[in-house]
Design a protein around this motif. Sequence first.
Motif, PDB file in Angstrom:
ATOM      1  N   THR A  22      16.357-125.602  41.744  1.00 31.68           N
ATOM      2  CA  THR A  22      15.446-125.126  40.703  1.00 31.68           C
ATOM      3  C   THR A  22      15.854-123.727  40.255  1.00 31.68           C
ATOM      4  O   THR A  22      15.859-123.427  39.058  1.00 31.68           O
ATOM      5  CB  THR A  22      13.990-125.131  41.203  1.00 31.68           C
ATOM      6  OG1 THR A  22      13.627-126.485  41.541  1.00 31.68           O
ATOM      7  CG2 THR A  22      13.030-124.611  40.148  1.00 31.68           C
ATOM      8  N   LYS A  80       6.855-113.000  30.877  1.00 29.74           N
ATOM      9  CA  LYS A  80       6.943-114.426  30.539  1.00 29.74           C
ATOM     10  C   LYS A  80       7.883-115.160  31.494  1.00 29.74           C
ATOM     11  O   LYS A  80       7.569-116.234  31.998  1.00 29.74           O
ATOM     12  CB  LYS A  80       7.495-114.609  29.119  1.00 29.74           C
ATOM     13  CG  LYS A  80       6.515-114.566  28.017  1.00 29.74           C
ATOM     14  CD  LYS A  80       7.268-114.931  26.723  1.00 29.74           C
ATOM     15  CE  LYS A  80       6.438-114.769  25.500  1.00 29.74           C
ATOM     16  NZ  LYS A  80       7.206-115.047  24.266  1.00 29.74           N
ATOM     17  N   THR A  82       8.830-114.319  34.477  1.00 26.16           N
ATOM     18  CA  THR A  82       8.270-114.345  35.833  1.00 26.16           C
ATOM     19  C   THR A  82       7.252-115.471  35.980  1.00 26.16           C
ATOM     20  O   THR A  82       7.244-116.187  36.985  1.00 26.16           O
ATOM     21  CB  THR A  82       7.633-112.987  36.179  1.00 26.16           C
ATOM     22  OG1 THR A  82       8.658-111.981  36.133  1.00 26.16           O
ATOM     23  CG2 THR A  82       6.985-112.997  37.549  1.00 26.16           C
ATOM     24  N   LYS A  83       6.402-115.654  34.980  1.00 29.81           N
ATOM     25  CA  LYS A  83       5.411-116.730  35.034  1.00 29.81           C
ATOM     26  C   LYS A  83       6.098-118.095  35.100  1.00 29.81           C
ATOM     27  O   LYS A  83       5.691-118.962  35.883  1.00 29.81           O
ATOM     28  CB  LYS A  83       4.472-116.660  33.828  1.00 29.81           C
ATOM     29  CG  LYS A  83       3.465-115.544  33.919  1.00 29.81           C
ATOM     30  CD  LYS A  83       2.567-115.487  32.700  1.00 29.81           C
ATOM     31  CE  LYS A  83       1.601-114.330  32.802  1.00 29.81           C
ATOM     32  NZ  LYS A  83       0.762-114.192  31.614  1.00 29.81           N
ATOM     33  N   ILE A  84       7.123-118.294  34.299  1.00 29.08           N
ATOM     34  CA  ILE A  84       7.861-119.559  34.313  1.00 29.08           C
ATOM     35  C   ILE A  84       8.525-119.749  35.668  1.00 29.08           C
ATOM     36  O   ILE A  84       8.427-120.813  36.283  1.00 29.08           O
ATOM     37  CB  ILE A  84       8.908-119.601  33.184  1.00 29.08           C
ATOM     38  CG1 ILE A  84       8.225-119.645  31.826  1.00 29.08           C
ATOM     39  CG2 ILE A  84       9.863-120.789  33.354  1.00 29.08           C
ATOM     40  CD1 ILE A  84       9.145-119.403  30.646  1.00 29.08           C
ATOM     41  N   ASN A  85       9.192-118.712  36.149  1.00 27.31           N
ATOM     42  CA  ASN A  85       9.897-118.762  37.421  1.00 27.31           C
ATOM     43  C   ASN A  85       8.951-119.112  38.567  1.00 27.31           C
ATOM     44  O   ASN A  85       9.216-120.027  39.356  1.00 27.31           O
ATOM     45  CB  ASN A  85      10.577-117.408  37.671  1.00 27.31           C
ATOM     46  CG  ASN A  85      11.401-117.371  38.917  1.00 27.31           C
ATOM     47  OD1 ASN A  85      10.854-117.361  40.020  1.00 27.31           O
ATOM     48  ND2 ASN A  85      12.704-117.326  38.772  1.00 27.31           N
ATOM     49  N   GLU A  86       7.853-118.401  38.656  1.00 30.80           N
ATOM     50  CA  GLU A  86       6.898-118.623  39.745  1.00 30.80           C
ATOM     51  C   GLU A  86       6.273-120.007  39.681  1.00 30.80           C
ATOM     52  O   GLU A  86       6.105-120.667  40.708  1.00 30.80           O
ATOM     53  CB  GLU A  86       5.822-117.538  39.737  1.00 30.80           C
ATOM     54  CG  GLU A  86       6.348-116.186  40.172  1.00 30.80           C
ATOM     55  CD  GLU A  86       5.332-115.062  40.041  1.00 30.80           C
ATOM     56  OE1 GLU A  86       4.232-115.275  39.461  1.00 30.80           O
ATOM     57  OE2 GLU A  86       5.649-113.947  40.504  1.00 30.80           O
ATOM     58  N   ALA A  87       5.934-120.468  38.483  1.00 28.21           N
ATOM     59  CA  ALA A  87       5.324-121.788  38.332  1.00 28.21           C
ATOM     60  C   ALA A  87       6.298-122.887  38.744  1.00 28.21           C
ATOM     61  O   ALA A  87       5.919-123.829  39.455  1.00 28.21           O
ATOM     62  CB  ALA A  87       4.857-122.000  36.889  1.00 28.21           C
ATOM     63  N   GLU A  88       7.538-122.769  38.311  1.00 33.10           N
ATOM     64  CA  GLU A  88       8.546-123.789  38.644  1.00 33.10           C
ATOM     65  C   GLU A  88       8.836-123.822  40.141  1.00 33.10           C
ATOM     66  O   GLU A  88       8.902-124.886  40.743  1.00 33.10           O
ATOM     67  CB  GLU A  88       9.843-123.537  37.873  1.00 33.10           C
ATOM     68  CG  GLU A  88       9.732-123.810  36.393  1.00 33.10           C
ATOM     69  CD  GLU A  88       9.605-125.287  36.072  1.00 33.10           C
ATOM     70  OE1 GLU A  88      10.257-126.117  36.733  1.00 33.10           O
ATOM     71  OE2 GLU A  88       8.842-125.618  35.156  1.00 33.10           O
ATOM     72  N   ALA A  90       6.928-122.685  42.609  1.00 35.75           N
ATOM     73  CA  ALA A  90       5.732-123.104  43.341  1.00 35.75           C
ATOM     74  C   ALA A  90       5.571-124.615  43.281  1.00 35.75           C
ATOM     75  O   ALA A  90       5.242-125.254  44.288  1.00 35.75           O
ATOM     76  CB  ALA A  90       4.491-122.414  42.785  1.00 35.75           C
ATOM     77  N   ALA A  91       5.821-125.206  42.109  1.00 34.28           N
ATOM     78  CA  ALA A  91       5.698-126.653  41.972  1.00 34.28           C
ATOM     79  C   ALA A  91       6.723-127.364  42.845  1.00 34.28           C
ATOM     80  O   ALA A  91       6.408-128.367  43.508  1.00 34.28           O
ATOM     81  CB  ALA A  91       5.878-127.064  40.508  1.00 34.28           C
ATOM     82  N   LYS A  94       5.643-126.877  46.558  1.00 32.22           N
ATOM     83  CA  LYS A  94       4.438-127.645  46.869  1.00 32.22           C
ATOM     84  C   LYS A  94       4.759-129.129  46.997  1.00 32.22           C
ATOM     85  O   LYS A  94       4.275-129.805  47.898  1.00 32.22           O
ATOM     86  CB  LYS A  94       3.390-127.429  45.770  1.00 32.22           C
ATOM     87  CG  LYS A  94       2.084-128.134  46.015  1.00 32.22           C
ATOM     88  CD  LYS A  94       1.095-127.837  44.895  1.00 32.22           C
ATOM     89  CE  LYS A  94      -0.179-128.604  45.097  1.00 32.22           C
ATOM     90  NZ  LYS A  94      -1.126-128.370  44.012  1.00 32.22           N
TER      91      LYS A  94
END
Length: 107
Positions: A22, A80, A82-88, A90-91, A94
Amino acid sequence: MFGDMMNMMGKLKETQKKVEETKKRLDSVLVDETSSDNKLKVTLTANRTIKSVEIDDELLEDKEQLKDYLILTLNKAIEKATKINEAELAATAKEGMPNIPGMDMFK
């Protein structure tokens, strides 16, 4: 019990590999941010590597104004990305978490 532990370790290694994949993929995800008056545009990857900066000639005449534009626009782009990076990430993490008793708070 030992088999369960080996299974969990295998699942964790698989998840770690997916996280690394990822991260590599996020190098190709581009984030653009433009100043409100379109005088400055920055592009960076979702891993927060700057790829390009486009500056209107007018900004080159005023060093202080250029600094302000760069700071504002780069910070917005980094946020922006960072938000994409963290969401990807984390998904991905998880999705690959093994079912460990007492650790269901992460699901």
